[in-house]
Design an enzyme around this catalytic site. Structure first.
Site, PDB file in Angstrom:
ATOM      1  N   ASP A  21       0.904  -1.107   0.021  1.00 53.75           N
ATOM      2  CA  ASP A  21       0.097   0.014  -0.087  1.00 53.75           C
ATOM      3  C   ASP A  21       0.921   1.335  -0.024  1.00 53.75           C
ATOM      4  O   ASP A  21       1.134   1.913   1.058  1.00 53.75           O
ATOM      5  CB  ASP A  21      -1.015  -0.027   1.171  1.00 53.75           C
ATOM      6  CG  ASP A  21      -2.059  -1.211   1.215  1.00 53.75           C
ATOM      7  OD1 ASP A  21      -2.367  -1.364  -0.121  1.00 53.75           O
ATOM      8  OD2 ASP A  21      -2.342  -1.981   2.038  1.00 53.75           O
ATOM      9  N   LYS A  43       0.601  -8.219  -2.148  1.00 55.24           N
ATOM     10  CA  LYS A  43      -0.883  -7.740  -2.720  1.00 55.24           C
ATOM     11  C   LYS A  43      -0.713  -6.193  -3.338  1.00 55.24           C
ATOM     12  O   LYS A  43      -0.160  -5.429  -2.586  1.00 55.24           O
ATOM     13  CB  LYS A  43      -1.989  -7.763  -1.521  1.00 55.24           C
ATOM     14  CG  LYS A  43      -3.116  -7.311  -1.959  1.00 55.24           C
ATOM     15  CD  LYS A  43      -4.274  -7.351  -0.816  1.00 55.24           C
ATOM     16  CE  LYS A  43      -4.385  -6.172   0.069  1.00 55.24           C
ATOM     17  NZ  LYS A  43      -4.918  -5.185  -0.568  1.00 55.24           N
ATOM     18  N   ASP A  70      -5.718  -6.976  -6.176  1.00 56.24           N
ATOM     19  CA  ASP A  70      -6.913  -6.640  -5.233  1.00 56.24           C
ATOM     20  C   ASP A  70      -7.756  -5.567  -5.749  1.00 56.24           C
ATOM     21  O   ASP A  70      -7.720  -4.429  -5.331  1.00 56.24           O
ATOM     22  CB  ASP A  70      -6.456  -6.720  -3.956  1.00 56.24           C
ATOM     23  CG  ASP A  70      -7.499  -6.065  -2.875  1.00 56.24           C
ATOM     24  OD1 ASP A  70      -8.769  -6.643  -3.228  1.00 56.24           O
ATOM     25  OD2 ASP A  70      -7.268  -5.939  -1.734  1.00 56.24           O
ATOM     26  N   LEU A  71      -8.354  -5.588  -7.024  1.00 55.03           N
ATOM     27  CA  LEU A  71      -9.041  -4.628  -7.738  1.00 55.03           C
ATOM     28  C   LEU A  71     -10.427  -4.934  -7.650  1.00 55.03           C
ATOM     29  O   LEU A  71     -11.249  -4.088  -8.116  1.00 55.03           O
ATOM     30  CB  LEU A  71      -8.440  -4.580  -8.927  1.00 55.03           C
ATOM     31  CG  LEU A  71      -7.048  -4.040  -9.142  1.00 55.03           C
ATOM     32  CD1 LEU A  71      -6.538  -3.714 -10.656  1.00 55.03           C
ATOM     33  CD2 LEU A  71      -6.852  -2.703  -8.342  1.00 55.03           C
ATOM     34  N   LYS A  72     -11.088  -5.893  -6.853  1.00 48.72           N
ATOM     35  CA  LYS A  72     -12.279  -6.038  -6.540  1.00 48.72           C
ATOM     36  C   LYS A  72     -13.198  -5.622  -7.753  1.00 48.72           C
ATOM     37  O   LYS A  72     -14.129  -4.814  -7.663  1.00 48.72           O
ATOM     38  CB  LYS A  72     -12.744  -5.166  -5.388  1.00 48.72           C
ATOM     39  CG  LYS A  72     -11.914  -5.620  -3.938  1.00 48.72           C
ATOM     40  CD  LYS A  72     -12.580  -4.836  -2.902  1.00 48.72           C
ATOM     41  CE  LYS A  72     -11.764  -5.174  -1.504  1.00 48.72           C
ATOM     42  NZ  LYS A  72     -10.174  -4.683  -1.425  1.00 48.72           N
ATOM     43  N   ASP A  75     -18.699  -5.782 -12.904  1.00 51.90           N
ATOM     44  CA  ASP A  75     -19.231  -5.235 -14.025  1.00 51.90           C
ATOM     45  C   ASP A  75     -19.861  -5.953 -14.707  1.00 51.90           C
ATOM     46  O   ASP A  75     -20.435  -7.175 -14.052  1.00 51.90           O
ATOM     47  CB  ASP A  75     -17.976  -4.751 -14.956  1.00 51.90           C
ATOM     48  CG  ASP A  75     -18.239  -3.506 -15.687  1.00 51.90           C
ATOM     49  OD1 ASP A  75     -19.445  -3.546 -16.289  1.00 51.90           O
ATOM     50  OD2 ASP A  75     -17.633  -2.535 -15.829  1.00 51.90           O
ATOM     51  N   THR A  79     -17.528  -7.720 -19.587  1.00 48.94           N
ATOM     52  CA  THR A  79     -16.348  -6.973 -19.210  1.00 48.94           C
ATOM     53  C   THR A  79     -15.415  -7.712 -18.061  1.00 48.94           C
ATOM     54  O   THR A  79     -14.199  -7.544 -18.020  1.00 48.94           O
ATOM     55  CB  THR A  79     -16.677  -5.694 -18.598  1.00 48.94           C
ATOM     56  OG1 THR A  79     -17.695  -4.947 -19.708  1.00 48.94           O
ATOM     57  CG2 THR A  79     -15.676  -4.466 -18.302  1.00 48.94           C
ATOM     58  N   ARG A 186      -2.830  -8.265  13.129  1.00 48.06           N
ATOM     59  CA  ARG A 186      -2.086  -7.350  13.986  1.00 48.06           C
ATOM     60  C   ARG A 186      -1.250  -8.278  14.906  1.00 48.06           C
ATOM     61  O   ARG A 186      -1.658  -8.884  15.817  1.00 48.06           O
ATOM     62  CB  ARG A 186      -2.648  -6.241  14.628  1.00 48.06           C
ATOM     63  CG  ARG A 186      -3.422  -5.290  13.806  1.00 48.06           C
ATOM     64  CD  ARG A 186      -2.369  -4.392  13.064  1.00 48.06           C
ATOM     65  NE  ARG A 186      -2.797  -3.441  12.315  1.00 48.06           N
ATOM     66  CZ  ARG A 186      -3.031  -3.551  11.048  1.00 48.06           C
ATOM     67  NH1 ARG A 186      -3.032  -4.394  10.497  1.00 48.06           N
ATOM     68  NH2 ARG A 186      -3.514  -2.649  10.297  1.00 48.06           N
ATOM     69  N   ARG A 216       0.402  -2.517   7.310  1.00 45.04           N
ATOM     70  CA  ARG A 216       1.514  -1.619   8.039  1.00 45.04           C
ATOM     71  C   ARG A 216       2.225  -2.183   8.856  1.00 45.04           C
ATOM     72  O   ARG A 216       3.173  -1.841   9.222  1.00 45.04           O
ATOM     73  CB  ARG A 216       0.278  -0.506   8.564  1.00 45.04           C
ATOM     74  CG  ARG A 216      -0.407   0.491   7.615  1.00 45.04           C
ATOM     75  CD  ARG A 216      -1.493   1.131   8.163  1.00 45.04           C
ATOM     76  NE  ARG A 216      -2.660   0.292   8.130  1.00 45.04           N
ATOM     77  CZ  ARG A 216      -4.020   0.665   8.554  1.00 45.04           C
ATOM     78  NH1 ARG A 216      -4.150   1.874   8.782  1.00 45.04           N
ATOM     79  NH2 ARG A 216      -4.921  -0.105   8.422  1.00 45.04           N
TER      80      ARG A 216
HETATM   81  O1  C5P Z   1      -2.401  -1.950   6.999  1.00 45.52           O
HETATM   82  P1  C5P Z   1      -3.179  -3.279   7.166  1.00 45.52           P
HETATM   83  O2  C5P Z   1      -2.633  -4.483   7.643  1.00 45.52           O
HETATM   84  O3  C5P Z   1      -4.546  -2.933   7.720  1.00 45.52           O
HETATM   85  O4  C5P Z   1      -3.668  -3.533   5.634  1.00 45.52           O
HETATM   86  C1  C5P Z   1      -4.467  -4.575   5.169  1.00 45.52           C
HETATM   87  C2  C5P Z   1      -4.792  -4.713   3.826  1.00 45.52           C
HETATM   88  O5  C5P Z   1      -6.008  -5.369   3.340  1.00 45.52           O
HETATM   89  C3  C5P Z   1      -4.879  -3.247   3.101  1.00 45.52           C
HETATM   90  O6  C5P Z   1      -4.513  -3.331   1.726  1.00 45.52           O
HETATM   91  C4  C5P Z   1      -6.574  -3.394   3.060  1.00 45.52           C
HETATM   92  O7  C5P Z   1      -6.976  -2.593   1.837  1.00 45.52           O
HETATM   93  C5  C5P Z   1      -6.810  -4.673   2.707  1.00 45.52           C
HETATM   94  N1  C5P Z   1      -8.195  -5.114   3.246  1.00 45.52           N
HETATM   95  C6  C5P Z   1      -8.562  -4.914   4.495  1.00 45.52           C
HETATM   96  N2  C5P Z   1      -9.954  -5.298   4.722  1.00 45.52           N
HETATM   97  C7  C5P Z   1     -10.866  -5.897   3.988  1.00 45.52           C
HETATM   98  C8  C5P Z   1     -10.307  -6.005   2.466  1.00 45.52           C
HETATM   99  C9  C5P Z   1      -9.048  -5.605   2.334  1.00 45.52           C
HETATM  100  O8  C5P Z   1      -8.002  -4.402   5.266  1.00 45.52           O
HETATM  101  N3  C5P Z   1     -11.978  -6.294   4.356  1.00 45.52           N
END
Ligand code: C5P
Length: 240
Positions: A21, A43, A70-72, A75, A79, A186, A216
């Protein structure tokens, strides 16, 4: 607690997916260099994907790393299918789509014969019951998550993205055949940030998660490589 599921087909070090990210390919490449062999799976989401990250995805896959795009997607079926073919041609391993039946069906058909696996996002974790009602749904979050998980499985979707708190319940619904991929991880002692429903790596594995998405806690660590290695150690202990 014992792992709810042992999946020997997944190499232990591939279970950690680091979320790149960052705003630019240069920043991503600097982090990939720092992480070296400690990370095998990355990712790429909206931020980096729309800033040149899909070219990087192809380079990463060509260099032997695994890539989760991860572009979800969501459509009309045609497409979605053409987009899935393009992502498959990058050499990506995972691609997310929203869990609407037409979208999932088109994605699964289009990824046939490639190494790409489709992951469905059931209900975004930022949504609660009132958000669903405001969007016109009559179901609450847990009922819609369950209904969409069943539809995803019936349509041959390869896996689901869920919060680690949902993983154990989803595992009961879909059994061992689908991959469960969980963000919201975490390690003990790391900052929560904006994540509300979090688990440690060990607890998420024990709850039945196959892959852990971590952003993070690795990307913002003083020593990102050491942070990744600590997570590998925790995953290995949870699987032992
Ligand atoms: O920094 P962190 O560990 O929170 O990042 C989690 C990643 O997972 C981010 O890229 C976030 O967009 C993605 N994500 C999320 N929760 C979801 C789907 C994707 O945190 N439900």
């Amino acid at each position: 607690m014992q792992p709810a599921k042992i999946a020997p087909r997944i190499a232990p070090r591939d279970r950690l997916i680091v979320a790149l990210d960052v705003p630019s390919v240069a920043a991503a490449e600097a982090m990939i260099d720092r992480l070296g062999d400690s990370v095998t799976f990355y990712k790429i989401g909206y931020q980096l994907g729309y800033a040149g990250g899909l070219v990087l995805a192809k380079q990463l896959a060509g260099s032997g790393k695994k890539v989760f795009v991860d572009l979800k997607l969501h459509d009309i079926g045609n497409t979605v299918a053409r987009g899935v073919e393009s992502v498959a041609s990058l050499g990506a391993t995972f691609l997310t789509v929203h869990a609407y039946p037409q979208t999932m069906k088109a994605a699964v058909e289009a990824r046939a014969g490639s190494g790409l696996k489709i992951l469905a996002v059931t209900v975004l974790t930022s949504y609660d019951d009132s958000d669903l009602h405001a969007a016109g749904y009559r179901l609450n979050v847990s009922d819609l998550v369950e209904a969409r998980a069943r539809q995803a499985q019936a349509l041959g979707v390869d896996g689901l993205v869920s919060s680690p708190e949902e993983a154990a319940a989803l595992r009961k619904i879909v059994g061992d055949q689908m991959n469960l991929v969980t963000p919201g991880i975490r390690p003990a002692g790391s900052a929560t940030g904006d994540q509300k429903r979090i688990m440690t790596p060990a607890r998420a594995i024990a709850a039945g998660a196959d892959y852990l998405v971590v952003g993070r806690p690795v990307m913002e660590a003083a020593d990102p490589k050491a942070a990744a290695e600590a997570i590998h150690t925790e995953i290995a202990q949870a699987l032992a």
